[in-house]
Design an enzyme around this catalytic site. Structure first.
Site, short mmCIF file in Angstrom:
data_model
loop_
_atom_site.label_atom_id
_atom_site.label_comp_id
_atom_site.label_asym_id
_atom_site.label_seq_id
_atom_site.Cartn_x
_atom_site.Cartn_y
_atom_site.Cartn_z
N ILE A 31 0.84 -1.21 0.00
CA ILE A 31 0.00 0.00 0.00
C ILE A 31 0.87 1.26 0.00
O ILE A 31 0.62 2.21 -0.75
CB ILE A 31 -0.96 0.02 1.22
CG1 ILE A 31 -1.80 -1.27 1.25
CG2 ILE A 31 -1.86 1.23 1.16
CD1 ILE A 31 -2.61 -1.46 2.53
N ASN B 143 12.79 -1.06 5.64
CA ASN B 143 13.89 -2.03 5.82
C ASN B 143 13.78 -3.21 4.85
O ASN B 143 14.55 -4.15 4.93
CB ASN B 143 13.97 -2.52 7.27
CG ASN B 143 12.80 -3.42 7.65
OD1 ASN B 143 11.87 -3.60 6.86
ND2 ASN B 143 12.85 -3.99 8.84
N LEU B 144 12.79 -3.15 3.95
CA LEU B 144 12.59 -4.16 2.90
C LEU B 144 12.34 -5.57 3.46
O LEU B 144 12.64 -6.55 2.79
CB LEU B 144 13.77 -4.18 1.92
CG LEU B 144 14.03 -2.88 1.15
CD1 LEU B 144 15.22 -3.06 0.20
CD2 LEU B 144 12.81 -2.44 0.35
N THR C 172 9.41 -6.94 4.02
CA THR C 172 8.42 -7.48 3.08
C THR C 172 8.32 -6.60 1.83
O THR C 172 7.80 -7.04 0.81
CB THR C 172 7.01 -7.57 3.72
OG1 THR C 172 6.66 -6.27 4.22
CG2 THR C 172 6.95 -8.58 4.83
N ILE D 61 12.62 1.17 11.26
CA ILE D 61 11.98 2.29 11.96
C ILE D 61 12.39 2.36 13.43
O ILE D 61 12.18 3.36 14.09
CB ILE D 61 10.43 2.26 11.86
CG1 ILE D 61 9.87 0.90 12.30
CG2 ILE D 61 9.97 2.63 10.46
CD1 ILE D 61 8.35 0.87 12.44
N ALA E 66 4.74 1.60 7.67
CA ALA E 66 5.58 0.43 8.02
C ALA E 66 5.02 -0.27 9.25
O ALA E 66 4.61 0.38 10.21
CB ALA E 66 7.01 0.88 8.28
N ALA E 67 4.99 -1.58 9.22
CA ALA E 67 4.48 -2.33 10.38
C ALA E 67 4.78 -3.81 10.23
O ALA E 67 5.02 -4.29 9.11
CB ALA E 67 2.97 -2.14 10.53
N TYR F 87 -1.52 -8.23 16.94
CA TYR F 87 -1.42 -7.22 15.87
C TYR F 87 -2.48 -6.13 16.06
O TYR F 87 -2.18 -4.93 16.02
CB TYR F 87 -1.60 -7.91 14.50
CG TYR F 87 -1.87 -6.98 13.34
CD1 TYR F 87 -0.86 -6.19 12.80
CD2 TYR F 87 -3.14 -6.90 12.76
CE1 TYR F 87 -1.11 -5.35 11.72
CE2 TYR F 87 -3.39 -6.08 11.68
CZ TYR F 87 -2.37 -5.30 11.16
OH TYR F 87 -2.63 -4.47 10.09
N ASN G 70 -10.05 -4.31 4.26
CA ASN G 70 -9.12 -5.25 3.61
C ASN G 70 -8.76 -4.70 2.23
O ASN G 70 -9.61 -4.62 1.35
CB ASN G 70 -9.78 -6.63 3.48
CG ASN G 70 -9.94 -7.28 4.84
OD1 ASN G 70 -10.70 -6.80 5.68
ND2 ASN G 70 -9.21 -8.34 5.08
N1 NAD Z 1 -3.21 -4.89 3.49
C1 NAD Z 1 -4.31 -4.62 4.19
O1 NAD Z 1 -5.40 -5.06 3.87
C2 NAD Z 1 -4.22 -3.73 5.42
C3 NAD Z 1 -5.38 -3.55 6.19
C4 NAD Z 1 -5.32 -2.73 7.32
C5 NAD Z 1 -4.15 -2.07 7.64
N2 NAD Z 1 -3.02 -2.27 6.89
C6 NAD Z 1 -1.80 -1.56 7.28
O2 NAD Z 1 -1.26 -0.91 6.14
C7 NAD Z 1 0.16 -0.82 6.27
C8 NAD Z 1 0.82 -1.36 5.02
O3 NAD Z 1 0.49 -2.74 4.87
P1 NAD Z 1 0.75 -3.56 3.53
O4 NAD Z 1 -0.39 -4.51 3.37
O5 NAD Z 1 1.10 -2.62 2.43
O6 NAD Z 1 1.99 -4.45 3.97
P2 NAD Z 1 3.50 -4.52 3.40
O7 NAD Z 1 4.18 -5.60 4.20
O8 NAD Z 1 3.50 -4.66 1.92
O9 NAD Z 1 4.09 -3.11 3.82
C9 NAD Z 1 4.78 -2.87 5.02
C10 NAD Z 1 6.10 -2.20 4.67
O10 NAD Z 1 6.75 -1.86 5.89
C11 NAD Z 1 8.10 -2.29 5.82
N3 NAD Z 1 8.54 -2.57 7.20
C12 NAD Z 1 8.06 -3.54 8.03
N4 NAD Z 1 8.72 -3.51 9.20
C13 NAD Z 1 9.61 -2.49 9.12
C14 NAD Z 1 10.58 -1.96 10.01
N5 NAD Z 1 10.77 -2.49 11.24
N6 NAD Z 1 11.33 -0.90 9.61
C15 NAD Z 1 11.17 -0.37 8.36
N7 NAD Z 1 10.26 -0.83 7.48
C16 NAD Z 1 9.50 -1.88 7.84
C17 NAD Z 1 8.09 -3.51 4.93
O11 NAD Z 1 9.35 -3.81 4.34
C18 NAD Z 1 7.04 -3.13 3.89
O12 NAD Z 1 7.63 -2.43 2.83
C19 NAD Z 1 0.51 -1.58 7.55
O13 NAD Z 1 0.64 -0.66 8.61
C20 NAD Z 1 -0.70 -2.47 7.77
O14 NAD Z 1 -0.87 -2.80 9.13
C21 NAD Z 1 -3.03 -3.07 5.79
#
Ligand code: NAD
Length: 317
Positions: free
Chosen positions: A12, A32-33, A35, A52, A73-74, A141, A170
């Site tokens: 996202i 930090n790549l 994921t 982070i 990031a999470a 989470y 979602n």
């Molecule tokens: N995908 C969904 O449906 C959804 C729904 C609700 C909330 N979210 C939230 O949206 C955000 C993005 O989710 P996403 O689905 O794109 O996931 P994703 O894993 O593709 O993106 C997360 C990014 O954060 C980076 N990251 C993780 N830990 C890190 C750290 N310690 N330091 C630096 N970078 C770090 C990862 O490398 C990745 O690029 C998250 O906060 C997630 O909780 C997503």
């Protein structure tokens, strides 16, 4: 504006970065790549390969002095958070506090935080769920996301840091990874592409599967653009309010895959069934009245249109 996007190489976050750059903003990414992927990253963004939680984050703020922080990031996996709650809390809470402290120290004007409407409310009868529903998180989470919201409100009261919290439903679209909250879209597409029959997890009394609120990533980008100037000190759901069973989702994806020549055989009409996994919510859909009234935001993509775009992108990629 100069905007620091954490997680800007992820699913996202990378779309949000693209959207900000398209609007002419100057974008800095910290990721930090773990994921995320370099191939997702917009070449016009300045990239810092960094965790982070790192002390070096201070240097990034010192050099870049962002006006806005958008924190995507999470640790995002619900099952991983159940297996290792300490790691989940370390990334999602200690990482958040590191960014919040630097935001205050370097006079960030606004903090945009990404929470989860798909998880914080827990099991509720109040569907579509408004922001006023009492959250009852059922996984580490969801707990760390809700806890983050409280920290952000504290930094607002104590230091005057402006914020908007977006609780996503979602989210699906191109660049999605299978283990995210709406990972089922990516799983169905890729399983069918490999010529295998996917599994639908369900509770015994709901044979067509659980319901979810699927929102297309381009609509989410629009919301992130609007909150740059709107929605101060607010928590706002981002979704569609539409409940879709996993079975309905599967049939839509199957039809679209067939238009591309995949999964033509009759065996794909009856997917395998499996028991719901621990912590799987039965129903989820978010009320979006607040996003409509405060941000002037409504989703433009219905599920079928969004899935068509997603399948096209997945098959090209
Ligand atoms: N995908 C969904 O449906 C959804 C729904 C609700 C909330 N979210 C939230 O949206 C955000 C993005 O989710 P996403 O689905 O794109 O996931 P994703 O894993 O593709 O993106 C997360 C990014 O954060 C980076 N990251 C993780 N830990 C890190 C750290 N310690 N330091 C630096 N970078 C770090 C990862 O490398 C990745 O690029 C998250 O906060 C997630 O909780 C997503």
């Amino acid at each position: 504006m100069k905007i620091l996007v954490t997680g800007g190489a992820g699913f996202i976050g990378s779309h949000v970065v693209d959207g900000y750059i398209k609007e002419g903003h100057d974008v800095v990414v910290v990721d930090n790549l773990c994921t995320g992927k370099l191939s997702n990253l917009n070449p016009k963004a300045r990239f810092y390969l960094m965790d982070i939680r790192s002390e070096d984050l201070r240097k990034v703020f010192e050099i870049e002095k962002p006006d806005i922080v958008n924190h995507h990031a999470a640790q995002i996996s619900v099952p991983d958070s159940v297996r290792n709650p300490s790691l989940d809390a370390d990334i999602n809470i200690m990482g958040l506090l590191n960014i919040l402290d630097n935001s205050v120290r370097f006079h960030v004007k606004k903090f945009i935080f990404i929470s989860t409407g798909g998880a914080v409310y827990g099991e509720t009868e109040d569907i579509p769920t408004p922001e006023s529903t009492l959250p009852q998180p059922m996984s580490p989470y969801a707990i760390t996301k809700l806890c983050s919201e409280h920290y952000i409100r504290f930094y607002n009261h104590h230091y005057g840091l402006d914020y908007t919290i977006l609780r996503y439903a979602n989210i699906y679209g191109a660049r999605q990874i299978p283990h995210a909250e709406a990972g089922v879209v990516s799983i169905f597409i890729n399983t069918l592409k490999e010529g295998k029959v996917p599994v639908i997890y369900h509770y015994p009394e709901e044979p067509d599967g659980m319901t979810r609120d699927y929102c297309y990533v381009s609509d989410v980008v629009k919301a992130n653009q609007l909150v740059l100037t709107r929605g101060s000190s607010e928590i706002i759901n981002i979704g569609t309010s539409v409940e879709t069973t996993t079975g309905e989702l599967y049939r839509m994806i199957l039809n679209i895959m067939r238009e591309h020549g995949y999964a033509k055989e009759a065996i794909f009409d009856t997917p395998e069934k499996g028991p719901a996994r621990p912590g799987d919510l039965r129903r989820s859909a978010l009320s979006i009245e607040k996003a409509k009234s405060l941000l002037g935001w409504t989703p433009e993509y219905d599920l079928y249109r969004g899935l068509r775009e997603t399948v096209k992108a997945e098959l090209q990629g």
